[in-house]
Enzyme design. Structure first.
Site, PDB file in Angstrom:
ATOM      1  N   ASP A 340      34.172  71.776  33.321  1.00 42.09           N
ATOM      2  CA  ASP A 340      35.236  70.808  33.139  1.00 42.09           C
ATOM      3  C   ASP A 340      35.475  70.038  34.443  1.00 42.09           C
ATOM      4  OD1 ASP A 340      37.605  69.766  31.618  1.00 42.09           O
ATOM      5  OD2 ASP A 340      38.678  70.734  33.264  1.00 42.09           O
ATOM      6  N   GLU A 377      30.682  67.880  33.068  1.00 37.76           N
ATOM      7  CA  GLU A 377      31.522  66.731  32.757  1.00 37.76           C
ATOM      8  C   GLU A 377      31.641  65.978  34.083  1.00 37.76           C
ATOM      9  OE1 GLU A 377      35.726  65.778  30.493  1.00 37.76           O
ATOM     10  OE2 GLU A 377      35.715  67.364  32.004  1.00 37.76           O
TER      11      GLU A 377
END
Length: 687
Positions: A340, A377
């Site tokens: 993330d 990401e």
């Protein structure tokens, strides 16, 4: 009971069970003293024993350690740390706060936990979380080994463990709804859909109470413990329950040839900004674990958008991150990680972007992680955007432009055909045409947990997030969606039909593009969130998978299922190198661009059409795809198949089910032109 305490060892970190007791070790550079707290039970308000670790006897460099004889697995423990409380210098020690072990393998005390009590100075033991000593050795993996499914054969399903089976319609026993055990019971469904990997939203122990007033933290991007499975996802409430139930799930999924990828959050923690709770890192060594503002060390740099930023460039923090990843691979048998806001980890100790971030290179080169999938990401919340330029040779990347460009083309926006063509090719304009890089390192998606569901992309022009309690200010405004004529629910049959057709269009493009496709949980049954594009705090039916939709939207499920099966069985979609772009038949796998007329793709800004032929002569596979995002029907010229006599219709999203996608025999297309309905996709195979 009396305890015998010896100095113990500085390695391994955490709580380690040995034949005669337990060795405890924790890191703190700036603490002047550490107390090890032993509780009689998970619910005991205060510790039964407090063991003072002195620098003279229990400190090696910055590691505090002790060996406690006569205790073992099941012992509940935590820490306190003394030191300066000087926020202006980056220190926030509070000897009244009970602190979790960063290396703790299990967390208990959720029923008594009070986040607010951890936010204010002073004693909070009765309301604090604690760890439990675990012995992992007894578990029987039954010979489980990594699946090593290549990206070229991977179809990812992004799943929320809780939301997948929480709805009463799941048919799961109430005590197993929303748990790892619930996922196990739904493995036949996942197999029928055809996915090969689950990408699980965070399953590290997170703070459910880190949400707006009256709402919970549902998604889980508020990590408390990076080694412990989330207690709330276990039907077994024993301290060892979450660990064993998670391993049971992984083992069962592996037996079904489905990989497990964890969404991990190493960019920030649940402790938030300067107003947040003291749960672990802040109270142990705030200056070590977090990037602080240069001009005011009492404030946290916030590159994550969640209040604080982990100092991943620090050697101790870097080792901690690596140790966590290694643990989940070696002890929990996971197959990969989705990082993330991974770009946060490319920032140095001062928060500046680094061209040579040590932690990311360490992850890429680590031998324990060598067989795992690593997915970045590749952006952060402070404007750093690295899609296509993320470091190394191993990281795959979430392709954010794929999402936006597919949505805009299907919606009917102008100036979209050229970028869509690049996405279909695997995005060579973003990921440099490097012979060493697999095209499948582009993780293609049209929807993910963050944003509209696929159905909502075709049902809402605007976000509708008022239920989140932030006056609809939260969530992105860049949705690139179109409601097909009416905002939200409608009884208009034509609008309902068009929405499902648009959904099928997006599924088709997602799955016929080069790269690794990712589906969002529930999109295959037209799940809606009623226009909420930021449902991070909605732990209720709004976010849950409603299994009734398998009946009400069976045609969407069947279409998605058949599309997954189609691409999984064709070499055209298992390429590891870039397709050649050509107008001639060549020996290598290649693509030929067309428009309404052959060899005449329309790249102008007003174009809404694209056609292309995919051909792999080595296995005699040939496919012709026609995408018509225009609002009128158009007649497209068809090329002559090379190895076969006729084209056969496989997909036509404008046709009602079951004629939208074939299941078995199909009809030959004998004309040299094909009329394509407005806003629809057609896929032909040479057979």
């Amino acid at each position: 009971m009396s305890l015998r305490i010896t100095p113990g060892n500085s390695f391994p970190l955490g709580a380690t069970v040995e034949p005669t007791g337990v060795n405890f070790c924790i890191y703190s550079q700036h603490a002047t003293g550490i107390d090890l707290l032993l509780y009689a039970s998970p619910d005991a308000p205060f510790p039964e024993h407090t063991i003072h670790l002195t620098p003279q006897n229990h400190r090696s460099f910055n590691y505090w350690h002790a060996f406690v004889k006569g205790i073992g697995a099941g012992q509940v423990y935590a820490y306190r740390a003394t030191g300066p409380y000087a926020p202006e210098r980056g220190h926030r020690f509070d000897p009244g706060k009970v602190l979790l072990d960063p290396y703790g393998l299990a967390v208990v005390g959720q029923d008594r936990y009070d986040r607010q009590a951890a936010c204010y100075p002073g004693e909070n033991s009765p309301q604090a979380l604690r760890n439990v000593v675990l012995d992992l050795a007894a578990y029987d993996w039954e010979g489980d080994t990594p699946l090593d499914i290549p990206y070229s054969r991977t179809v990812i399903y992004e799943m929320h463990v809780g939301g997948f089976t929480k709805h009463p319609s799941s048919g799961i026993a109430p005590e197993k709804r929303g748990t790892f055990a619930g996922v196990i019971e739904k493995i036949p469904y996942l197999k029928s859909l055809g996915v090969t990997a689950l990408e699980l939203l965070p399953v590290h122990q997170f703070d459910e109470r880190d949400g707006p007033l009256g709402l919970s933290n549902y998604w889980g991007y508020s990590t408390i413990s990076f080694f412990a499975p989330h207690h709330g996802y276990s039907s077994n409430r024993d301290p060892m329950g979450p660990v064993n139930e998670f391993r049971d799930m992984v083992k069962a999924l592996h037996k079904a040839n489905i990989e497990v990828i964890l969404d991990v959050v190493f960019n920030h923690t649940a402790e938030g900004d300067h107003r947040g709770p003291t749960l672990s890192f802040r109270g142990l060594d705030n200056q070590t674990y977090y990037i602080l503002e240069n001009k005011d060390a009492a404030r946290y740099a916030n590159y994550s958008g969640c209040g604080n930023t982990v100092k991943a460039d620090h050697t101790v923090v870097s080792r901690f991150i690596l140790d966590s990843l290694r643990y989940w691979v070696s002890e929990m048998h996971v197959d990969g990680f989705r990082f993330d806001l991974a770009s946060v980890m490319s920032r140095d100790k001062a928060g500046e972007p680094s061209d040579d971030p040590p932690i990311l290179w360490a992850i890429e080169s680590d031998p324990v992680l060598a067989r795992t999938k690593l997915i970045a990401e590749a952006w952060d919340a402070a404007g750093l955007y690295q899609v296509g330029s993320f470091i190394g040779d191993r990281f795959a990347e979430w392709n954010g432009p794929f999402r936006d460009d597919v949505r805009q083309f299907v919606k009917g926006d102008e100036n979209t055909v050229g970028t869509l063509a690049s996405r279909i090719l695997g995005s060579p304009d973003i990921f440099v045409d490097d012979p060493q890089r697999e095209t499948n390192r582009s993780i293609n998606f049209v929807t993910c947990h963050d944003g509209f569901t696929l159905y909502d992309v075709a049902a809402y022009n605007e976000k509708h997030n008022t239920a989140n309690g932030e006056k609809n200010r939260d969530g992105t405004d860049a949705n690139f969606s179109w409601n097909c004529g009416v905002e939200g629910p409608t009884t208009d049959a034509e609008i309902q039909r068009l929405r499902i057709q648009q959904l099928k269009n997006m599924v088709t493009i997602l799955l016929i593009a080069q790269g690794t496709p990712m589906l969002l949980m529930g999109d295959e049954v037209a799940r809606t969130q009623n226009g909420n594009n930021n449902a991070y705090c909605q732990n209720n039916p709004l976010s849950w998978f409603d299994w009734n939709h398998l009946n009400t939207h069976s045609e969407v499920f069947r279409f998605t299922q058949r599309m997954v099966d189609l691409v999984q069985n064709l070499q055209l979609f298992q390429q590891t190198h870039w397709l050649q772009v050509t107008e001639k038949c060549v020996d290598a796998p290649h693509i030929v661009w067309h428009g309404v007329e052959l060899f005449e793709p329309d790249w102008t800004e007003h174009s809404h059409t694209l056609a292309f032929t995919l051909h792999d002569p080595q296995v005699e596979e040939e496919m012709h795809v026609i995408l018509n995002a225009y609002w009128e029907p158009l007649d497209f010229a068809l090329p002559q198949p090379h190895a076969h006599s006729h084209w056969y219709r496989i997909v036509n999203t404008a046709r009602p089910a079951p004629r939208d996608i074939v299941d078995g025999t199909t009809e030959a297309v004998k004309s040299n032109r094909y009329r394509v309905s407005p806003r629809s996709c057609v896929v032909l195979m040479a057979l």
